[in-house]
Design a protein around this motif. Structure first.
Motif, PDB file in Angstrom:
ATOM      1  N   TYR A   1     -36.994  38.841   9.620  1.00  0.00           N
ATOM      2  CA  TYR A   1     -35.728  38.156   9.822  1.00  0.00           C
ATOM      3  C   TYR A   1     -35.329  37.283   8.642  1.00  0.00           C
ATOM      4  CZ  TYR A   1     -36.344  39.691  14.643  1.00  0.00           C
ATOM      5  OH  TYR A   1     -36.525  40.462  15.766  1.00  0.00           O
ATOM      6  N   TYR A   2     -36.303  36.732   7.927  1.00  0.00           N
ATOM      7  CA  TYR A   2     -35.967  35.845   6.827  1.00  0.00           C
ATOM      8  C   TYR A   2     -35.191  36.561   5.727  1.00  0.00           C
ATOM      9  CZ  TYR A   2     -40.034  37.969   4.558  1.00  0.00           C
ATOM     10  OH  TYR A   2     -40.926  38.866   4.014  1.00  0.00           O
ATOM     11  N   ARG A   3     -35.280  37.893   5.682  1.00  0.00           N
ATOM     12  CA  ARG A   3     -34.514  38.646   4.684  1.00  0.00           C
ATOM     13  C   ARG A   3     -33.040  38.752   5.059  1.00  0.00           C
ATOM     14  NH1 ARG A   3     -37.911  42.930   1.379  1.00  0.00           N
ATOM     15  NH2 ARG A   3     -39.812  41.737   1.131  1.00  0.00           N
ATOM     16  N   LEU A   4     -32.719  38.323   6.266  1.00  0.00           N
ATOM     17  CA  LEU A   4     -31.327  38.331   6.708  1.00  0.00           C
ATOM     18  C   LEU A   4     -30.684  36.951   6.549  1.00  0.00           C
ATOM     19  CD1 LEU A   4     -31.772  40.447   9.964  1.00  0.00           C
ATOM     20  CD2 LEU A   4     -31.178  41.249   7.674  1.00  0.00           C
ATOM     21  N   LEU A   5     -31.401  36.005   5.965  1.00  0.00           N
ATOM     22  CA  LEU A   5     -30.862  34.657   5.794  1.00  0.00           C
ATOM     23  C   LEU A   5     -29.561  34.611   4.988  1.00  0.00           C
ATOM     24  CD1 LEU A   5     -34.051  32.431   5.306  1.00  0.00           C
ATOM     25  CD2 LEU A   5     -32.416  32.370   7.188  1.00  0.00           C
ATOM     26  N   PRO A   6     -29.411  35.439   3.919  1.00  0.00           N
ATOM     27  CA  PRO A   6     -28.112  35.421   3.217  1.00  0.00           C
ATOM     28  C   PRO A   6     -26.947  35.765   4.136  1.00  0.00           C
ATOM     29  CG  PRO A   6     -29.764  36.506   1.868  1.00  0.00           C
ATOM     30  CD  PRO A   6     -30.397  36.284   3.219  1.00  0.00           C
ATOM     31  N   LEU A   7     -27.139  36.745   5.023  1.00  0.00           N
ATOM     32  CA  LEU A   7     -26.086  37.106   5.979  1.00  0.00           C
ATOM     33  C   LEU A   7     -25.814  35.960   6.935  1.00  0.00           C
ATOM     34  CD1 LEU A   7     -24.210  39.182   7.330  1.00  0.00           C
ATOM     35  CD2 LEU A   7     -26.200  39.993   8.625  1.00  0.00           C
ATOM     36  N   VAL A   8     -26.877  35.318   7.417  1.00  0.00           N
ATOM     37  CA  VAL A   8     -26.714  34.183   8.330  1.00  0.00           C
ATOM     38  C   VAL A   8     -25.965  33.052   7.638  1.00  0.00           C
ATOM     39  CG1 VAL A   8     -27.962  32.405   9.639  1.00  0.00           C
ATOM     40  CG2 VAL A   8     -28.767  34.775   9.663  1.00  0.00           C
ATOM     41  N   CYS A   9     -26.303  32.793   6.385  1.00  0.00           N
ATOM     42  CA  CYS A   9     -25.620  31.741   5.622  1.00  0.00           C
ATOM     43  C   CYS A   9     -24.149  32.070   5.432  1.00  0.00           C
ATOM     44  CB  CYS A   9     -26.293  31.547   4.271  1.00  0.00           C
ATOM     45  SG  CYS A   9     -27.935  30.796   4.363  1.00  0.00           S
TER      46      CYS A   9
ATOM     47  N   VAL B   1     -31.122  52.646  -5.438  1.00  0.00           N
ATOM     48  CA  VAL B   1     -31.779  51.329  -5.381  1.00  0.00           C
ATOM     49  C   VAL B   1     -32.497  51.199  -4.042  1.00  0.00           C
ATOM     50  CG1 VAL B   1     -30.090  50.165  -6.870  1.00  0.00           C
ATOM     51  CG2 VAL B   1     -29.722  50.221  -4.401  1.00  0.00           C
ATOM     52  N   GLY B   2     -33.437  50.260  -3.985  1.00  0.00           N
ATOM     53  CA  GLY B   2     -34.059  49.910  -2.722  1.00  0.00           C
ATOM     54  C   GLY B   2     -35.298  50.693  -2.353  1.00  0.00           C
ATOM     55  N   GLU B   3     -35.723  51.629  -3.209  1.00  0.00           N
ATOM     56  CA  GLU B   3     -36.903  52.425  -2.876  1.00  0.00           C
ATOM     57  C   GLU B   3     -38.157  51.550  -2.807  1.00  0.00           C
ATOM     58  OE1 GLU B   3     -37.702  51.737  -7.002  1.00  0.00           O
ATOM     59  OE2 GLU B   3     -35.821  52.124  -5.945  1.00  0.00           O
ATOM     60  N   ASP B   4     -38.226  50.520  -3.655  1.00  0.00           N
ATOM     61  CA  ASP B   4     -39.379  49.621  -3.625  1.00  0.00           C
ATOM     62  C   ASP B   4     -39.318  48.678  -2.422  1.00  0.00           C
ATOM     63  OD1 ASP B   4     -37.171  48.325  -4.659  1.00  0.00           O
ATOM     64  OD2 ASP B   4     -38.211  47.412  -6.345  1.00  0.00           O
ATOM     65  N   LEU B   5     -38.107  48.298  -2.016  1.00  0.00           N
ATOM     66  CA  LEU B   5     -37.951  47.440  -0.848  1.00  0.00           C
ATOM     67  C   LEU B   5     -38.413  48.155   0.416  1.00  0.00           C
ATOM     68  CD1 LEU B   5     -36.899  44.755   0.275  1.00  0.00           C
ATOM     69  CD2 LEU B   5     -34.651  45.813   0.500  1.00  0.00           C
ATOM     70  N   ASP B   6     -38.028  49.407   0.564  1.00  0.00           N
ATOM     71  CA  ASP B   6     -38.460  50.203   1.708  1.00  0.00           C
ATOM     72  C   ASP B   6     -39.976  50.404   1.678  1.00  0.00           C
ATOM     73  OD1 ASP B   6     -38.115  52.231   3.945  1.00  0.00           O
ATOM     74  OD2 ASP B   6     -38.837  53.548   2.352  1.00  0.00           O
ATOM     75  N   PHE B   7     -40.513  50.701   0.509  1.00  0.00           N
ATOM     76  CA  PHE B   7     -41.956  50.910   0.360  1.00  0.00           C
ATOM     77  C   PHE B   7     -42.728  49.657   0.758  1.00  0.00           C
ATOM     78  CE2 PHE B   7     -45.787  50.491  -2.269  1.00  0.00           C
ATOM     79  CZ  PHE B   7     -46.469  51.656  -1.925  1.00  0.00           C
ATOM     80  N   SER B   8     -42.303  48.498   0.242  1.00  0.00           N
ATOM     81  CA  SER B   8     -43.038  47.260   0.525  1.00  0.00           C
ATOM     82  C   SER B   8     -42.885  46.848   1.985  1.00  0.00           C
ATOM     83  CB  SER B   8     -42.565  46.137  -0.409  1.00  0.00           C
ATOM     84  OG  SER B   8     -41.223  45.785  -0.151  1.00  0.00           O
ATOM     85  N   HIS B   9     -41.727  47.166   2.584  1.00  0.00           N
ATOM     86  CA  HIS B   9     -41.528  46.851   3.998  1.00  0.00           C
ATOM     87  C   HIS B   9     -42.533  47.629   4.856  1.00  0.00           C
ATOM     88  CE1 HIS B   9     -38.507  45.362   7.092  1.00  0.00           C
ATOM     89  NE2 HIS B   9     -39.416  45.998   7.818  1.00  0.00           N
ATOM     90  N   ARG B  10     -42.698  48.913   4.556  1.00  0.00           N
ATOM     91  CA  ARG B  10     -43.652  49.728   5.316  1.00  0.00           C
ATOM     92  C   ARG B  10     -45.090  49.288   5.041  1.00  0.00           C
ATOM     93  NH1 ARG B  10     -43.486  54.384   3.195  1.00  0.00           N
ATOM     94  NH2 ARG B  10     -41.621  54.247   1.898  1.00  0.00           N
ATOM     95  N   ALA B  11     -45.361  48.894   3.812  1.00  0.00           N
ATOM     96  CA  ALA B  11     -46.705  48.398   3.489  1.00  0.00           C
ATOM     97  C   ALA B  11     -47.022  47.153   4.315  1.00  0.00           C
ATOM     98  CB  ALA B  11     -46.800  48.093   1.992  1.00  0.00           C
ATOM     99  N   TYR B  12     -46.056  46.251   4.405  1.00  0.00           N
ATOM    100  CA  TYR B  12     -46.233  45.026   5.183  1.00  0.00           C
ATOM    101  C   TYR B  12     -46.472  45.356   6.649  1.00  0.00           C
ATOM    102  CZ  TYR B  12     -45.261  40.411   7.143  1.00  0.00           C
ATOM    103  OH  TYR B  12     -45.356  39.219   7.818  1.00  0.00           O
ATOM    104  N   ASN B  13     -45.697  46.306   7.190  1.00  0.00           N
ATOM    105  CA  ASN B  13     -45.855  46.692   8.588  1.00  0.00           C
ATOM    106  C   ASN B  13     -47.225  47.315   8.862  1.00  0.00           C
ATOM    107  OD1 ASN B  13     -43.330  45.780   9.266  1.00  0.00           O
ATOM    108  ND2 ASN B  13     -42.347  47.790   9.209  1.00  0.00           N
TER     109      ASN B  13
ATOM    110  N   ILE C   1     -30.192  45.869   4.608  1.00  0.00           N
ATOM    111  CA  ILE C   1     -29.876  46.170   6.005  1.00  0.00           C
ATOM    112  C   ILE C   1     -30.359  47.569   6.365  1.00  0.00           C
ATOM    113  CG2 ILE C   1     -28.004  46.462   7.672  1.00  0.00           C
ATOM    114  CD1 ILE C   1     -28.561  43.564   6.863  1.00  0.00           C
ATOM    115  N   ALA C   2     -30.162  48.521   5.462  1.00  0.00           N
ATOM    116  CA  ALA C   2     -30.613  49.895   5.723  1.00  0.00           C
ATOM    117  C   ALA C   2     -32.122  49.952   5.935  1.00  0.00           C
ATOM    118  CB  ALA C   2     -30.191  50.806   4.571  1.00  0.00           C
ATOM    119  N   VAL C   3     -32.862  49.187   5.118  1.00  0.00           N
ATOM    120  CA  VAL C   3     -34.325  49.157   5.252  1.00  0.00           C
ATOM    121  C   VAL C   3     -34.724  48.542   6.589  1.00  0.00           C
ATOM    122  CG1 VAL C   3     -36.415  48.044   4.356  1.00  0.00           C
ATOM    123  CG2 VAL C   3     -34.838  49.179   2.794  1.00  0.00           C
ATOM    124  N   GLN C   4     -34.045  47.473   6.977  1.00  0.00           N
ATOM    125  CA  GLN C   4     -34.348  46.836   8.264  1.00  0.00           C
ATOM    126  C   GLN C   4     -34.088  47.805   9.425  1.00  0.00           C
ATOM    127  OE1 GLN C   4     -35.571  43.765   8.805  1.00  0.00           O
ATOM    128  NE2 GLN C   4     -35.330  42.741   6.849  1.00  0.00           N
TER     129      GLN C   4
END
Length: 346
Positions: free
Chosen positions: A255-263, A194-206, A242-245
């Motif tokens: 940082y907004y993707r860490l809001l569940p952890l903060v909550c 899982v998470g291959e699309d999350l990593d891909f989109s994170h790098r695209a955004y960067n 977290i691994a992607v971050q």
């Protein structure tokens, strides 16, 4: 004018789903030349051969590659590398397109070619409607869908009133620009499940790319399993977040993707400082949950995701490799694919 596209599908053992999906895609793309790319992502050679035989009987010109490592990130990358056309529609066997939805993405991409939007668009997608034969899970999806219309917290279940530029799109319903996708590194084999699309989109955004979200382009994502499996899946989503971050932190965190952890941490702190109020709050929440079973499912889903983030920080399970180790992993996976497909073609 886009007159031809590649269509890439990663398959495990969902032969009945493929028999349903391919006619839908062929009907949708009847006016467009299609290059079919299938990646058979299963450890068992008998299952891969069985599916490959059926595909080639029905689509003789299709590209079928066996990926015995069962690595999802590498399977997505194989689609990118094997496709020869500028646009690739990626989907999964458990997806059902609403008629006209893919053509809407193609027309949107044609308009983008003329307008040259900034920041540049790397891919196009739309609304994913999650469906399940498990009533508890379906009620949970319905509540998540309602909430996400006002608070876009769920990246897999986005809702927007009109065309939007977004920073993440699931890889099961997306029209990608091949060259741009390869330019940012494609999909990583580090995310094998899982998470291959999350990593891909994170790098695209960067790299200052965005995705176009078209609400009227809809697809149904069937999730026919138990609620316990759903919670485990969401737990893994939290861990991989977290691994992607960590993997991409040098070019910026989101940082907004860490809001569940903060909550979650805030909830723990609240329970320590105001124990009686915490018990009252939890009582009210679960009473609402029992009156609306979907709301209870939403609470458990949110807790499962945030716990995944928490445990990945405490005890990381995703091994983040350096550049040399990552190249070695890619070489090993490529060797497995080459060896398997060479031997099976004899």
């Amino acid at each position: 004018m886009i007159s031809k596209i590649s269509c890439g599908v990663v398959i495990y053992d969902e032969i009945s789903d493929i028999k349903r999906l391919i006619p839908l895609l062929k009907s949708e793309l009847s006016q467009i030349q299609v290059e079919w790319v299938f990646i058979l992502n299963h450890e068992e050679s008998e299952i891969r051969q069985w599916i490959k035989t059926w595909i080639l009987q029905n689509l003789p010109e299709a590209i079928c590659l066996e990926n015995p490592s069962n690595n999802l990130g590498y399977a997505r990358q194989l689609v990118l590398e094997q496709a020869s056309l500028d646009y690739i529609y990626m989907t999964d066997p458990d997806i059902e397109l609403i008629p006209g939805s893919l053509n809407q993405l193609i027309h949107l991409a044609e308009s983008d070619d003329i307008l040259k939007n900034q920041p540049p668009i790397i891919g196009y997608s739309g609304t994913l409607l999650h469906k399940s034969n498990n009533s508890f899970l379906q009620n949970t999806y319905d509540v998540i869908l309602k909430i996400s219309k006002n608070i876009p917290f769920a990246f897999q279940t986005q809702q927007h009133s009109g065309l939007e530029k977004v920073d993440h799109i699931p890889s099961c319903h997306i029209l990608l620009k091949k060259n741009d996708a390869l330019k940012i590194g494609g999909f990583s084999p580090l995310f094998s499940k899982v998470g291959e699309d999350l990593d891909f989109s994170h790098r695209a955004y960067n790299e200052n790319y965005r995705f176009s979200f078209l609400p009227t382009s809809q697809a149904i994502h069937y999730q026919n399993f138990g609620f316990d499996k759903w919670l485990y899946k969401v737990f893994l989503f939290g861990k991989v977040q977290i691994a992607v971050q960590k993997k991409n932190h040098s070019k910026g965190l989101r940082y907004y993707r860490l809001l569940p952890l903060v909550c979650l941490l805030g909830l723990v702190g609240f329970s320590i400082l105001w124990t009686d109020l915490f018990y009252l709050f939890m009582f009210i929440a679960f009473m609402i949950g029992f009156l609306n079973i979907g709301f209870l499912g939403f609470i458990l889903t949110f807790l499962s995701y945030s716990l995944g983030e928490f445990f990945e920080i405490l005890s990381p399970t995703t091994e983040l490799k350096n550049e040399a180790a990552l190249q070695a992993l890619n070489h090993d996976l490529a060797s497995q694919v080459l060896k398997t497909n060479t031997s099976s073609s004899r």
